[in-house]
Design a protein around this motif. Sequence first.
Motif, short mmCIF file in Angstrom:
data_model
loop_
_atom_site.label_atom_id
_atom_site.label_comp_id
_atom_site.label_asym_id
_atom_site.label_seq_id
_atom_site.Cartn_x
_atom_site.Cartn_y
_atom_site.Cartn_z
N GLY A 51 -36.87 -35.11 66.61
CA GLY A 51 -38.14 -34.40 66.64
C GLY A 51 -39.26 -35.37 66.93
O GLY A 51 -39.09 -36.57 67.03
N ASP A 52 -40.48 -34.84 67.07
CA ASP A 52 -41.62 -35.68 67.34
C ASP A 52 -41.98 -36.46 66.09
O ASP A 52 -42.28 -35.88 65.05
CB ASP A 52 -42.82 -34.81 67.75
CG ASP A 52 -42.55 -34.11 69.08
OD1 ASP A 52 -41.69 -34.62 69.81
OD2 ASP A 52 -43.18 -33.08 69.35
N PRO A 53 -41.98 -37.80 66.16
CA PRO A 53 -42.37 -38.57 64.99
C PRO A 53 -43.85 -38.43 64.72
O PRO A 53 -44.66 -38.24 65.61
CB PRO A 53 -42.01 -40.01 65.38
CG PRO A 53 -42.04 -40.01 66.86
CD PRO A 53 -41.62 -38.63 67.30
N ALA A 54 -44.19 -38.53 63.45
CA ALA A 54 -45.59 -38.37 63.08
C ALA A 54 -46.36 -39.62 63.44
O ALA A 54 -46.09 -40.70 62.95
CB ALA A 54 -45.69 -38.11 61.57
N GLY A 55 -47.33 -39.49 64.34
CA GLY A 55 -48.14 -40.63 64.75
C GLY A 55 -49.40 -40.73 63.91
O GLY A 55 -49.77 -39.83 63.17
N PRO A 188 -44.27 -36.92 73.28
CA PRO A 188 -45.11 -36.94 72.08
C PRO A 188 -46.59 -36.74 72.44
O PRO A 188 -46.97 -36.71 73.62
CB PRO A 188 -44.87 -38.33 71.51
CG PRO A 188 -44.53 -39.17 72.71
CD PRO A 188 -43.78 -38.26 73.65
N ALA A 189 -47.42 -36.60 71.42
CA ALA A 189 -48.86 -36.42 71.63
C ALA A 189 -49.42 -37.62 72.36
O ALA A 189 -49.08 -38.77 72.07
CB ALA A 189 -49.55 -36.25 70.28
N GLY A 190 -50.30 -37.36 73.33
CA GLY A 190 -50.88 -38.42 74.15
C GLY A 190 -50.15 -38.64 75.45
O GLY A 190 -50.64 -39.38 76.31
N ALA A 231 -56.18 -43.13 75.08
CA ALA A 231 -56.34 -43.20 73.63
C ALA A 231 -55.03 -42.95 72.89
O ALA A 231 -55.03 -42.82 71.66
CB ALA A 231 -57.39 -42.20 73.17
N ALA A 232 -53.89 -42.90 73.60
CA ALA A 232 -52.61 -42.63 72.94
C ALA A 232 -52.22 -43.75 71.99
O ALA A 232 -51.47 -43.53 71.04
CB ALA A 232 -51.52 -42.42 73.99
N TRP A 233 -52.73 -44.96 72.21
CA TRP A 233 -52.35 -46.09 71.35
C TRP A 233 -52.80 -45.87 69.91
O TRP A 233 -52.21 -46.45 68.98
CB TRP A 233 -52.94 -47.39 71.89
CG TRP A 233 -54.44 -47.43 71.87
CD1 TRP A 233 -55.28 -46.98 72.85
CD2 TRP A 233 -55.28 -47.95 70.84
NE1 TRP A 233 -56.59 -47.18 72.49
CE2 TRP A 233 -56.62 -47.78 71.27
CE3 TRP A 233 -55.03 -48.55 69.60
CZ2 TRP A 233 -57.70 -48.18 70.49
CZ3 TRP A 233 -56.11 -48.95 68.83
CH2 TRP A 233 -57.43 -48.77 69.27
N ARG A 234 -53.84 -45.05 69.70
CA ARG A 234 -54.31 -44.80 68.34
C ARG A 234 -53.30 -43.99 67.53
O ARG A 234 -53.40 -43.94 66.30
CB ARG A 234 -55.64 -44.07 68.38
CG ARG A 234 -56.76 -44.85 69.06
CD ARG A 234 -58.06 -44.09 69.01
NE ARG A 234 -59.14 -44.81 69.69
CZ ARG A 234 -59.89 -45.75 69.14
NH1 ARG A 234 -59.69 -46.08 67.87
NH2 ARG A 234 -60.85 -46.36 69.83
N ARG A 235 -52.35 -43.34 68.21
CA ARG A 235 -51.35 -42.51 67.52
C ARG A 235 -50.00 -43.20 67.40
O ARG A 235 -49.03 -42.56 66.97
CB ARG A 235 -51.17 -41.18 68.27
CG ARG A 235 -52.47 -40.39 68.41
CD ARG A 235 -52.21 -39.12 69.22
NE ARG A 235 -53.42 -38.33 69.33
CZ ARG A 235 -54.32 -38.46 70.30
NH1 ARG A 235 -54.14 -39.39 71.24
NH2 ARG A 235 -55.40 -37.71 70.34
N MET A 236 -49.91 -44.44 67.81
CA MET A 236 -48.61 -45.10 67.72
C MET A 236 -48.16 -45.22 66.25
O MET A 236 -49.03 -45.30 65.36
CB MET A 236 -48.67 -46.48 68.40
CG MET A 236 -49.51 -47.53 67.68
SD MET A 236 -49.32 -49.21 68.34
CE MET A 236 -50.20 -49.09 69.89
N PRO A 237 -46.84 -45.14 65.98
CA PRO A 237 -45.73 -45.17 66.93
C PRO A 237 -45.44 -43.80 67.54
O PRO A 237 -45.59 -42.77 66.88
CB PRO A 237 -44.56 -45.63 66.07
CG PRO A 237 -44.89 -45.15 64.70
CD PRO A 237 -46.38 -45.22 64.57
N LEU A 238 -45.03 -43.82 68.80
CA LEU A 238 -44.74 -42.60 69.55
C LEU A 238 -43.32 -42.66 70.09
O LEU A 238 -42.89 -43.69 70.60
CB LEU A 238 -45.73 -42.42 70.71
CG LEU A 238 -47.21 -42.26 70.33
CD1 LEU A 238 -48.07 -42.17 71.58
CD2 LEU A 238 -47.41 -41.03 69.47
#
Length: 470
Positions: A51-55, A188-190, A231-238
């Motif tokens: 599943g999508d990991p929580a970023g 994933p998100a981003g 801005a996807a780096w703010r949600r890492m890990p993805l």
Amino acid sequence: MDVRPARRAADRRVAALLAVSLAFGVATLPGWAAAAPTVAHASAAPADPPGDPAGEPGDETPPVEPTATDPAPTEAPPTGPPPETATPAPTPTGPAATTPAGPVDPPPTSTAPATTTLPPATSAPPPRPSAPGPGGSAPSRLGVRVSTEDVTLTEAYWNAEDTTTTLRVTVTNTGEVAELIRLSYTLPAGLTDAGTPGCAAAGGGEYHCGGWPTAAGDRFSTLVRVRVDGAAWRRMPLSGAVRVSASAPGVAGSADDNEGFAVLFPPGPPVPGISLDAGGVAFDISGAASELGVRLGNTGKADAAGRIEVVLPAGVTVPTPPAGCAALDQARTRCDVGTVPAGGTVALRLPVSATAEAQRDAPLAGAVIGRVDPRSGQARQLQMSFRITAAAAMSTPIATPAPAGSQGVLAAAGAGPDPAGGLTSVQRTAVILIVVSVLLVVLALALATTALRRRLAGQARTARAPAPSD
């Protein structure tokens, strides 16, 4: 000596009975001792799709996912030859296995544009047969295998509003028949699809593609075009997931396989005075805890207090934080590494464990945030992502059908242990036969001993009798 013919005949019968009983017991005891075979029952645990990991949430609004307004795609993405395996042997001794035939339809003529930035090539793992889908028939008929590379971003990511890159997916028909293989993937998100031919959005980050008609043993790869938001780096890990499903005319059910992929960001955003590096985490086939190594450097001119924070995906934790570290929650661990001298580097090693489900979903991504706070000046911070792999993700359990045989053999093989902890019917029968055999041997020995005593007593009485006079 007066020896009657009747007693001599009785002694011969007792000896014969003793010999037969001993021979019977010796011949049957080994067979009865092995009359209760143990049956090993193998259980197949289907691999759950990741599943999508929580970023980590950011302040920016995530990009709008396209909605599924068009019908399901009927054409598959363009394909090409699979990536070459990294074999350092300078003189190969056998035929190269890096250029197998592509799919039957469409032919592998179209390739991705040369301007896209490909992730570094990795060795493709050996094909693994897949467990059949719901209602599937024998697992040897249908089979499919998928392997992925990571979405790896370069330093140029920090200077662009968004970055378009590719995700390489390699598919293998491991079945025995020609199959229609369909592809789907979750971003994933981003991350959004950048216009992969033959694929359409299904909502919620899901994308579905058309099918490839493939012959048994075919192996090929395709490129999924991905756009990574600035801005996807703010949600890492993805992390994301890729799934394939195979079906064939005249064969019931389907075969499925899935594999995750990590989105790897370089250290950044770039800032002077600090450096950060993190190694990957790899779990062996035993699933035991592994280690994460992190190096934080102070490239400024003044000493600074250092801090490292590790963010892990769902199912991956730091079981026992070392001295100076504390768990903020199940996903985050913060460590104070003390003073980092100017121009110096500190190293930190953290134990990392993962659940069986998380290991099956690998590869996954984690994140490391490094921070140095000098005595004079502003604090500096970097963050980057690292890869989490597991050997368990390379092996898919397969349910082996029970072999055909006579009703007696099947009944004996299917007899399991008594739930109450007692003996099975087969084991009870074996115990009874062994006990009867032992009793027969004991009885024969007792009869032989009694007859021998009687004979010796008769001989003694005959010896004591006075000799007849002339």
